[in-house]
Design an enzyme around this catalytic site. Sequence first.
Site, PDB file in Angstrom:
ATOM      1  N   ARG A 111       2.814 -24.344  31.989  1.00 55.62           N
ATOM      2  CA  ARG A 111       2.550 -25.765  32.247  1.00 55.62           C
ATOM      3  C   ARG A 111       3.617 -26.389  33.138  1.00 55.62           C
ATOM      4  NH1 ARG A 111       3.881 -29.269  27.300  1.00 55.62           N
ATOM      5  NH2 ARG A 111       5.921 -28.820  28.201  1.00 55.62           N
ATOM      6  N   PHE A 148      -1.319 -18.716  11.323  1.00 56.88           N
ATOM      7  CA  PHE A 148       0.049 -18.838  10.840  1.00 56.88           C
ATOM      8  C   PHE A 148       0.612 -20.246  10.983  1.00 56.88           C
ATOM      9  CE2 PHE A 148       4.674 -18.387  11.845  1.00 56.88           C
ATOM     10  CZ  PHE A 148       5.081 -18.062  10.578  1.00 56.88           C
ATOM     11  N   ARG A 161      14.152 -22.980  39.056  1.00 52.80           N
ATOM     12  CA  ARG A 161      14.134 -22.184  37.825  1.00 52.80           C
ATOM     13  C   ARG A 161      12.815 -21.404  37.820  1.00 52.80           C
ATOM     14  NH1 ARG A 161      15.784 -27.222  35.078  1.00 52.80           N
ATOM     15  NH2 ARG A 161      13.639 -27.403  34.373  1.00 52.80           N
ATOM     16  N   TYR A 166      12.969 -12.393  27.375  1.00 49.73           N
ATOM     17  CA  TYR A 166      13.520 -13.735  27.579  1.00 49.73           C
ATOM     18  C   TYR A 166      12.870 -14.737  26.624  1.00 49.73           C
ATOM     19  CZ  TYR A 166      14.307 -18.313  29.613  1.00 49.73           C
ATOM     20  OH  TYR A 166      14.626 -19.636  29.776  1.00 49.73           O
TER      21      TYR A 166
END
Length: 454
Positions: free
Chosen positions: A226, A291, A236, A190
């Site tokens: 968070r 990165f 959700r 996901y």
Amino acid sequence: MGISNWLLLAITHPFEFRTLLQFHLYHESKRDITSIREQPTSGWDRESMRRCWSFLDATSRSFSAVIKELDGDLARTICMFYLVLRGLDTIEDDMTIPDGEKQKLLRNFHNFTVQKGWKFDGNGPNEKDRQLLVEYDCVVDEIYALDPAYKDIIVDICLKMENGMADYTHKAAMSNGSIYLDTIEEYDLYCHYVAGLVGEGGAMAGNQLELSNSMGLLLQKTNIIRDFREDADDSRFFWPKEIWGVHGFTDMKDMRLGPGIDVKPGVKERALWVQSAMVLDAMRHLTVFNFCAIPATMAIATLELCFMNPNMFERNIKIRKAEAAALIMRSTNPREVAYIFREYCRKIHAKASYKDPSFLHLSIICGQVEQWCEHHYPSFVEVISAQGSTKHSLKAEDPRGRIRVRQLRAGVADVVNADSGVPWELLVYLALVVVFIILLSCGVIYAVLKFFPE
């Protein structure tokens, strides 16, 4: 921030006041997208692009600051890429849109992005980014102004992402509005659809896809951790059952804390163990700190804030503005970024409890970060920046430094004693406090004399 907010911050959080003041005074943006010289690449001379820049500011302050400093056309390209995916995410997050309509919108969003004049006003009134979709025709116009190769990448990533999002929102609708991810593997997939693909498109190259996917997963998992309370209140659920189910919970809502909620004994401690396991899972992706510096340092700071913090189960929490400003100013080179990660990993390890089932694995990951930093940037080598130059010195008190000095024989690395000089920042701060007290006293005296003349 208004003057009153600045004064309040100076009194209540003086060190944060100093940090924000330093940021505003000394942090120079690499480019000004509004200047005439930059307009050929920033697109500021077009009304539609100016609107897109304002949407970027409204949707993400941190990403907006980073994106605007990119060189040439890249800033405008990443801006449009971000807005397209933000629009797609706004549809996915809106729980007021019926599943049937949402499936059509999501699975065709890549076509809408290149359909002249398309816009959407069907979001719920409380959806914070609904205005972006109401004026989405501006985004469509600017997508056509991009280099065709960049436009194709954006549309391709949007196509991949929208199908993944549609699959999971349909699963949510079929489970009475709740998304229950059973395994960590599902959770990773996901996050790949909703964020890993963002990194893939942002990399714009095929030789760093694994690294860019890790970056996306780190940022997305940090946000999911968070935003637990906000997501739970809206039904959700993104935390995988494989993590929270083993701690005795049958529903993610049972981990909520705060006024008006009947919290059973032991729930708070078990919720913190789940939170710890979620932070540990996110820290699997810490290889990204060589990165993409600023988003990654923001992520590790947020993970440290969330770790062992029961307030996260009661309300939304965010790192303070001064801390974010300090991270932006510090994230300027690989060494400093490594030190930031090491610093926050040490804080996480310091808060860890030996009772935590994830304690051993957390310690291992924190130790790996420590080992990486020590290998690439040894602590016995001190870097001193002064007057625009950088000098390296070996710490004489460290046995490794003494050995290295003997190896060099001539003692090439001079130990520099930096002159501390006058503490100007402290003096300026004290002067501001004195001025504030004088003004406040004058105001009180004036009020007394005016309203009580006798």
